[in-house]
Design a protein around this motif. Sequence first.
Motif, mmCIF file in Angstrom:
data_model
loop_
_atom_site.group_PDB
_atom_site.id
_atom_site.type_symbol
_atom_site.label_atom_id
_atom_site.label_comp_id
_atom_site.label_asym_id
_atom_site.label_seq_id
_atom_site.Cartn_x
_atom_site.Cartn_y
_atom_site.Cartn_z
ATOM 1 N N SER A 40 0.985 -1.107 -0.023
ATOM 2 C CA SER A 40 0.109 -0.412 -0.250
ATOM 3 C C SER A 40 0.986 1.393 0.069
ATOM 4 O O SER A 40 0.446 2.440 -0.166
ATOM 5 C CB SER A 40 -0.920 -0.230 1.029
ATOM 6 N N GLY B 241 -9.266 -7.643 -1.345
ATOM 7 C CA GLY B 241 -8.021 -7.350 -0.781
ATOM 8 C C GLY B 241 -8.480 -8.593 0.637
ATOM 9 O O GLY B 241 -9.045 -9.904 0.965
ATOM 10 N N TYR B 242 -7.601 -8.021 1.982
ATOM 11 C CA TYR B 242 -7.627 -8.846 3.575
ATOM 12 C C TYR B 242 -9.088 -8.838 3.849
ATOM 13 O O TYR B 242 -9.131 -7.309 4.195
ATOM 14 C CB TYR B 242 -6.085 -8.237 3.723
ATOM 15 N N ILE B 243 -8.978 -9.603 4.286
ATOM 16 C CA ILE B 243 -10.572 -9.467 5.556
ATOM 17 C C ILE B 243 -10.341 -10.569 7.082
ATOM 18 O O ILE B 243 -11.544 -10.512 6.931
ATOM 19 C CB ILE B 243 -11.833 -10.163 3.964
ATOM 20 N N GLY B 244 -9.676 -10.826 6.486
ATOM 21 C CA GLY B 244 -8.844 -11.676 7.790
ATOM 22 C C GLY B 244 -8.587 -11.242 9.292
ATOM 23 O O GLY B 244 -9.044 -9.288 9.070
ATOM 24 N N GLU B 245 -8.068 -11.089 10.512
ATOM 25 C CA GLU B 245 -7.751 -10.890 11.317
ATOM 26 C C GLU B 245 -6.829 -9.855 11.338
ATOM 27 O O GLU B 245 -5.682 -9.928 10.484
ATOM 28 C CB GLU B 245 -7.860 -11.774 12.863
ATOM 29 N N GLY B 246 -6.868 -8.860 12.097
ATOM 30 C CA GLY B 246 -5.847 -7.761 11.855
ATOM 31 C C GLY B 246 -5.688 -7.477 10.855
ATOM 32 O O GLY B 246 -6.096 -6.678 10.049
ATOM 33 N N SER B 247 -3.966 -6.517 10.599
ATOM 34 C CA SER B 247 -4.100 -5.530 9.472
ATOM 35 C C SER B 247 -2.808 -6.170 8.431
ATOM 36 O O SER B 247 -2.048 -7.054 8.225
ATOM 37 C CB SER B 247 -3.500 -4.657 9.925
ATOM 38 N N LYS B 248 -2.964 -5.707 7.099
ATOM 39 C CA LYS B 248 -2.079 -6.461 6.088
ATOM 40 C C LYS B 248 -2.053 -5.095 4.986
ATOM 41 O O LYS B 248 -3.192 -4.674 4.451
ATOM 42 C CB LYS B 248 -2.382 -7.255 5.271
ATOM 43 N N THR B 249 -1.457 -4.594 4.973
ATOM 44 C CA THR B 249 -1.082 -2.894 3.891
ATOM 45 C C THR B 249 -1.366 -3.156 2.572
ATOM 46 O O THR B 249 0.074 -3.639 2.200
ATOM 47 C CB THR B 249 -0.114 -2.066 4.247
ATOM 48 N N VAL B 250 -1.825 -3.762 1.755
ATOM 49 C CA VAL B 250 -2.197 -3.789 0.548
ATOM 50 C C VAL B 250 -3.216 -3.129 0.126
ATOM 51 O O VAL B 250 -3.958 -2.880 0.202
ATOM 52 C CB VAL B 250 -2.960 -5.390 0.219
ATOM 53 N N ILE B 251 -3.173 -3.377 -1.780
ATOM 54 C CA ILE B 251 -3.355 -2.815 -2.425
ATOM 55 C C ILE B 251 -4.314 -3.958 -3.228
ATOM 56 O O ILE B 251 -3.548 -4.588 -4.170
ATOM 57 C CB ILE B 251 -2.703 -1.073 -3.718
#
Lengths: 422, 422
Positions: free
Chosen positions: A194, A277-287
């Motif tokens: 991101s 994108g990312y819909i799991g627990e916590g964070s992932k900085t992805v486009i």
Amino acid sequence: MEKGDLYEFLKIDTTSAKGKGEEGAKFLVDYMTDHGIEARLIRHKAVNPYVVGELNVGAERTLLVYNHYDVQPVEPLDKWNTDPFNPTEKEGKIYARGVADDKGSLIARLQSIFELKKEGKLKVNLKFIYEGVEEIGSPNIEDFLEDYKDQLRSDYVLWEGAGRGPDNSPEIVLGVKGLLYVEVRDKTPKDLHSMYAPIVRNPAWELVNFLNSLRSDGKVNLKGFYDRVRWLTEEEARLMKGVKQEMESSLSQSVPENFMRKLVEEPTCNIAGLYAGYIGEGSKTVIPSYAFAKIDFRLVPDQDPEEVLKSLLSVIPQQFEVKVWGKVKPYRTSLKSEIASALISSARRTYNVDPSVLPNSPGTGPMEAFARILNNNQIADGVGVDNSSSNIHSFNEWIHVEDYLLAQRWMRELLLELGNMP
Amino acid sequence: MEKGDLYEFLKIDTTSAKGKGEEGAKFLVDYMTDHGIEARLIRHKAVNPYVVGELNVGAERTLLVYNHYDVQPVEPLDKWNTDPFNPTEKEGKIYARGVADDKGSLIARLQSIFELKKEGKLKVNLKFIYEGVEEIGSPNIEDFLEDYKDQLRSDYVLWEGAGRGPDNSPEIVLGVKGLLYVEVRDKTPKDLHSMYAPIVRNPAWELVNFLNSLRSDGKVNLKGFYDRVRWLTEEEARLMKGVKQEMESSLSQSVPENFMRKLVEEPTCNIAGLYAGYIGEGSKTVIPSYAFAKIDFRLVPDQDPEEVLKSLLSVIPQQFEVKVWGKVKPYRTSLKSEIASALISSARRTYNVDPSVLPNSPGTGPMEAFARILNNNQIADGVGVDNSSSNIHSFNEWIHVEDYLLAQRWMRELLLELGNMP
């Protein structure tokens, strides 16, 4: 009339989603034949055969009775208090898969017909079409109607069976909403960190911006979307009954005062699914490299899903992909039709209250295909055994024993009424 | 200097995400001790110990060298052409997990220091902090700095190691972006059939409308969002080098002409994840009972994640839930600082080209915590072994042998430069 035959029918597993149904179809052919109705299986393109039947009493007019003999899967089985395929009567209620949707109405209607026939009071010819794949979306129903339209032609069509509405008065439904179900999808070649957000496209943003442009204040912005809407007349609006408190408790949400009218006459654009994108627990900085939405438009008479789709495609960003998952036209039978007035007066005589009359259901069904292909503009729903708490499609499906008997009575009154049409 | 020591270090699996690292930390303590540097392990709150060290040559000024010895997981292993923990040299390249990020830079720097020390030319004191949990987000780094700030105090900090930029000139990075990562969530008591769309709330729509309101034409709409942005000076902008074609080929997307400037100075609001309702194959006509989005804001100096969060909360619909997954402040060291000018002139002498100088990285790191807690405003990155195609965090991670030697040379020139500061 006795419930034993219904129970036998309910014991047969006709879960179309699991490829079951044939045995139920054969039961019906035998049952009808035993009572003097010409009936047969037609194997067409569907996984389960159609059952068609005819009872010609030499009357001037003919009623086509439509029902389906297949049922929804029973899962989760552990939530049932009884065996779903072993009908159980308890405190005036019958529990079984399909008892409300749609085996109860099917058998109640048939038994009424047998009775009237026996009494020699049947003054309307009957035709029957029992479908075995309604619960999996009636695939190929149009092809079937096209191929057998001559045998199915009639003056009136009785739809699968509306029973009691939320205020407990009998419900009559004169139409259905249409549907346009699309999936829109946007993408880039790959996911990106991101930190590149200042210089690259983000399909999630592009999707959000596009979706947002589709509505303003809850109204759909597509060009011409409301042009063909046949708004309710005051008379039509007055005949619908609803209980706000009951609706709110069933939906677990507050609803507006004019909820019945909105349910029936408003077309909608609903987001049924959304992903990027990312819909799991916590964070992932992805486009995210792709984003999609599933959208259903519920359409009212006389909107046309083809036209709505065309209008949607004219505003959709060029790089989006569009998949069409469903297109069904809305339909509405006139409140002034013979079938409507016969249903209304027969309901009133049976239940001793004014029925609730919905110009169309808030839901969707292939009624327009029946109207168009069978060239019939008198199609309506009523004479059902269910109530608004029957747990249709869910576990512990049930009906009141009393409603089963009343549906038989309503069918009798309707048939007498139709037999007396001038 | 020889690569054997680096190879020994690379053979040690220090995948912090798998709880590995201790062995690597011990290797470093021994390696430094063997070369006359006071070094020890500190077990703090992290899964892997910190390695801290000191080499006091009685100089006036002190440089703190920051690196990390842990690595990213190697999966998917089958994509590697070599054993990631058995460094392999081939056609002037070294392949191994961690060789580019960050073990190569760590050892290259150390070896340079050993050499200068041996030659008696070291005119700057050194301190070391090697982290073992950088690849899992440096948890508790602030606590660690607080607890050991007296031992870590220095005049300059050299960050983990920027190597060659996309145009192959050495890269110097004077700061980092900050981050605010939030998840916003909207819900209703339960999923509903989409026929109820005219009368109930749809969290997916509410989320889409809210997200859409956050930006206009790519600019963030939050109140005061841009107030504190320290826009680049023309001089700062001029010193950044980038190759449009290279960037486009690496991102597989076209980028704007001023992509370097935008990458560095633009704060962003990115949708990293989006979910509601049915996202499987085909169609389901459902009104989702909940919807959420994961959003990362990349912040530039002198934006404050706390202020941005406050501004976000002031416009978020009341029924939304907000979870904060991350908050990091941005940081930027002055282009006019001694560390910046020493890095620039030493790079020029080493590579015989002008370096590319980024006022801050487009990415994020805990630089501001170092600056604040260690009371230091001269923190910068450079003297690294990697290049823009080194496959950092991916499979087949590699560096040029030549870049390893050049990083040693750059470190030598930097130390000499810092030793000569007036």
